[in-house]
Design a protein around this motif. Structure first.
Motif, PDB file in Angstrom:
ATOM      1  N   TYR A  66       4.376  -7.908  19.659  1.00  0.00           N
ATOM      2  CA  TYR A  66       4.623  -7.143  20.890  1.00  0.00           C
ATOM      3  C   TYR A  66       3.328  -6.937  21.677  1.00  0.00           C
ATOM      4  O   TYR A  66       3.317  -6.967  22.912  1.00  0.00           O
ATOM      5  CB  TYR A  66       5.253  -5.793  20.559  1.00  0.00           C
ATOM      6  CG  TYR A  66       6.708  -5.887  20.169  1.00  0.00           C
ATOM      7  CD1 TYR A  66       7.603  -6.680  20.898  1.00  0.00           C
ATOM      8  CD2 TYR A  66       7.220  -5.182  19.075  1.00  0.00           C
ATOM      9  CE1 TYR A  66       8.938  -6.769  20.538  1.00  0.00           C
ATOM     10  CE2 TYR A  66       8.555  -5.273  18.714  1.00  0.00           C
ATOM     11  CZ  TYR A  66       9.402  -6.070  19.442  1.00  0.00           C
ATOM     12  OH  TYR A  66      10.724  -6.171  19.093  1.00  0.00           O
ATOM     13  N   LEU A  70       2.519  -7.994  25.511  1.00  0.00           N
ATOM     14  CA  LEU A  70       2.094  -7.033  26.534  1.00  0.00           C
ATOM     15  C   LEU A  70       0.858  -7.518  27.298  1.00  0.00           C
ATOM     16  O   LEU A  70       0.545  -6.998  28.379  1.00  0.00           O
ATOM     17  CB  LEU A  70       1.802  -5.677  25.883  1.00  0.00           C
ATOM     18  CG  LEU A  70       3.025  -4.889  25.410  1.00  0.00           C
ATOM     19  CD1 LEU A  70       2.598  -3.679  24.594  1.00  0.00           C
ATOM     20  CD2 LEU A  70       3.870  -4.442  26.600  1.00  0.00           C
ATOM     21  N   ARG A  71       0.148  -8.491  26.778  1.00  0.00           N
ATOM     22  CA  ARG A  71      -1.026  -9.019  27.460  1.00  0.00           C
ATOM     23  C   ARG A  71      -0.665  -9.923  28.638  1.00  0.00           C
ATOM     24  O   ARG A  71      -1.507 -10.202  29.488  1.00  0.00           O
ATOM     25  CB  ARG A  71      -1.888  -9.808  26.471  1.00  0.00           C
ATOM     26  CG  ARG A  71      -2.562  -8.939  25.404  1.00  0.00           C
ATOM     27  CD  ARG A  71      -3.278  -9.824  24.397  1.00  0.00           C
ATOM     28  NE  ARG A  71      -3.952  -9.021  23.382  1.00  0.00           N
ATOM     29  CZ  ARG A  71      -4.530  -9.527  22.291  1.00  0.00           C
ATOM     30  NH1 ARG A  71      -4.524 -10.849  22.108  1.00  0.00           N
ATOM     31  NH2 ARG A  71      -5.110  -8.747  21.424  1.00  0.00           N
ATOM     32  N   LEU A  75       4.794  -9.802  33.082  1.00  0.00           N
ATOM     33  CA  LEU A  75       5.825  -8.901  32.554  1.00  0.00           C
ATOM     34  C   LEU A  75       6.128  -7.796  33.559  1.00  0.00           C
ATOM     35  O   LEU A  75       5.211  -7.238  34.184  1.00  0.00           O
ATOM     36  CB  LEU A  75       5.375  -8.268  31.236  1.00  0.00           C
ATOM     37  CG  LEU A  75       5.415  -9.139  29.972  1.00  0.00           C
ATOM     38  CD1 LEU A  75       4.912  -8.330  28.791  1.00  0.00           C
ATOM     39  CD2 LEU A  75       6.822  -9.648  29.705  1.00  0.00           C
ATOM     40  N   GLU A  79      10.172  -4.337  30.947  1.00  0.00           N
ATOM     41  CA  GLU A  79       9.897  -5.114  29.741  1.00  0.00           C
ATOM     42  C   GLU A  79       8.730  -4.520  28.961  1.00  0.00           C
ATOM     43  O   GLU A  79       8.760  -4.437  27.729  1.00  0.00           O
ATOM     44  CB  GLU A  79       9.596  -6.568  30.118  1.00  0.00           C
ATOM     45  CG  GLU A  79      10.820  -7.369  30.534  1.00  0.00           C
ATOM     46  CD  GLU A  79      10.442  -8.790  30.907  1.00  0.00           C
ATOM     47  OE1 GLU A  79      11.086  -9.724  30.384  1.00  0.00           O
ATOM     48  OE2 GLU A  79       9.509  -8.962  31.724  1.00  0.00           O
ATOM     49  N   ARG A  80       7.699  -4.107  29.679  1.00  0.00           N
ATOM     50  CA  ARG A  80       6.547  -3.493  29.009  1.00  0.00           C
ATOM     51  C   ARG A  80       6.959  -2.228  28.255  1.00  0.00           C
ATOM     52  O   ARG A  80       6.523  -1.984  27.124  1.00  0.00           O
ATOM     53  CB  ARG A  80       5.460  -3.155  30.035  1.00  0.00           C
ATOM     54  CG  ARG A  80       4.760  -4.358  30.606  1.00  0.00           C
ATOM     55  CD  ARG A  80       3.651  -3.959  31.572  1.00  0.00           C
ATOM     56  NE  ARG A  80       3.009  -5.117  32.153  1.00  0.00           N
ATOM     57  CZ  ARG A  80       2.051  -5.817  31.560  1.00  0.00           C
ATOM     58  NH1 ARG A  80       1.609  -5.433  30.372  1.00  0.00           N
ATOM     59  NH2 ARG A  80       1.525  -6.869  32.145  1.00  0.00           N
ATOM     60  N   GLN A  81       7.793  -1.417  28.886  1.00  0.00           N
ATOM     61  CA  GLN A  81       8.261  -0.187  28.241  1.00  0.00           C
ATOM     62  C   GLN A  81       9.076  -0.495  26.992  1.00  0.00           C
ATOM     63  O   GLN A  81       8.925   0.157  25.952  1.00  0.00           O
ATOM     64  CB  GLN A  81       9.085   0.637  29.231  1.00  0.00           C
ATOM     65  CG  GLN A  81       8.255   1.256  30.347  1.00  0.00           C
ATOM     66  CD  GLN A  81       9.122   1.992  31.358  1.00  0.00           C
ATOM     67  OE1 GLN A  81      10.331   1.755  31.478  1.00  0.00           O
ATOM     68  NE2 GLN A  81       8.502   2.899  32.116  1.00  0.00           N
ATOM     69  N   TYR A  83       8.935  -3.231  25.061  1.00  0.00           N
ATOM     70  CA  TYR A  83       8.053  -3.737  24.006  1.00  0.00           C
ATOM     71  C   TYR A  83       7.226  -2.606  23.392  1.00  0.00           C
ATOM     72  O   TYR A  83       6.991  -2.566  22.185  1.00  0.00           O
ATOM     73  CB  TYR A  83       7.127  -4.819  24.567  1.00  0.00           C
ATOM     74  CG  TYR A  83       7.833  -6.104  24.933  1.00  0.00           C
ATOM     75  CD1 TYR A  83       8.996  -6.493  24.263  1.00  0.00           C
ATOM     76  CD2 TYR A  83       7.341  -6.919  25.952  1.00  0.00           C
ATOM     77  CE1 TYR A  83       9.654  -7.659  24.608  1.00  0.00           C
ATOM     78  CE2 TYR A  83       7.991  -8.105  26.294  1.00  0.00           C
ATOM     79  CZ  TYR A  83       9.157  -8.464  25.620  1.00  0.00           C
ATOM     80  OH  TYR A  83       9.806  -9.631  25.958  1.00  0.00           O
ATOM     81  N   GLY A  84       6.771  -1.693  24.263  1.00  0.00           N
ATOM     82  CA  GLY A  84       5.999  -0.558  23.762  1.00  0.00           C
ATOM     83  C   GLY A  84       6.817   0.321  22.833  1.00  0.00           C
ATOM     84  O   GLY A  84       6.345   0.741  21.776  1.00  0.00           O
TER      85      GLY A  84
END
Length: 205
Positions: A66, A70-71, A75, A79-81, A83-84
């Motif tokens: 993940y 996120l890098r 994104l 999607e970032r939320q 994965y976080g």
């Protein structure tokens, strides 16, 4: 009469010395027992450590995946939320596993209480055994009659059952060609004797 009273006083003094000596011996026995329980717990933790490392390795790999995702610059925020949140969930899983093992390895209490021998009680032990069981096709079954309860020390009983389950796991793995097999934990009521109306709990593995 004076001679007899003198002998009685002498005997009382010897009795007091004997009682003091017995109390000191009992305290040494209690200390030795606590050390034996502690050593046995640490031995069980050592047997579980390899499985715990395997169990922790999977979520760590997921978290790393993940983080790599996120890098990416392309994104979206949603999607970032996601994965976080998933990474945090895996980290909480790792934390739960570590705390479970630390709680088991902690200082034992000497409290005697009523213990319900049900799935909630046994599942704690099964979860610890499964740390060692990863990668094998081993099935652990629980067959517990309703209404099983005993008066005793919860941590001590869990430790006894865990050691027996780990021994069963080792035995089945040695006999099976591919590490597969079934371990059944059976709990039922049984009469203590033919003349006694009181029932006891019998646990077979």
């Amino acid at each position: 009469l004076n001679n007899m009273l003198t002998r009685i006083e002498g005997d009382k003094e010897k009795l007091r010395e004997t009682i003091d000596s017995l109390e000191a011996a009992n305290e040494q026995l209690r200390k030795a027992h606590r050390e034996m329980v502690r050593t046995e717990k640490l031995a069980s933790v050592g047997r579980l450590s390899a499985g715990l490392a395997h169990e922790i390795g999977n979520p760590i790999g997921i978290v790393q995946g993940y983080i790599d995702l996120l890098r990416h610059d392309n994104l979206g925020l949603e999607e970032r939320q996601q994965y976080g949140l998933r990474a945090v969930a895996e980290l909480e899983r790792i934390s739960g596993l570590i705390h479970q093992l630390l709680d088991y390895a902690g200082t034992s209490s000497t409290v005697f209480e009523r213990i319900e021998i049900d799935e909630d009680f046994v599942s704690t032990i099964v979860d610890l055994v499964n740390m060692r069981n990863k990668g094998d096709n081993m099935v652990i079954e629980m067959k517990l009659a309703p209404g099983l309860a005993v008066q005793g020390n919860r941590e001590g009983l869990q430790q006894v059952l865990l050691n027996c389950m780990l021994n069963a796991l080792d035995a089945v793995q040695e006999c099976g060609r591919d590490g597969s097999g079934t371990i059944t934990l059976l709990g039922e009521k049984t009469n203590q004797s033919e003349t006694s109306k009181e029932s006891a709990v019998e646990i077979s593995i």
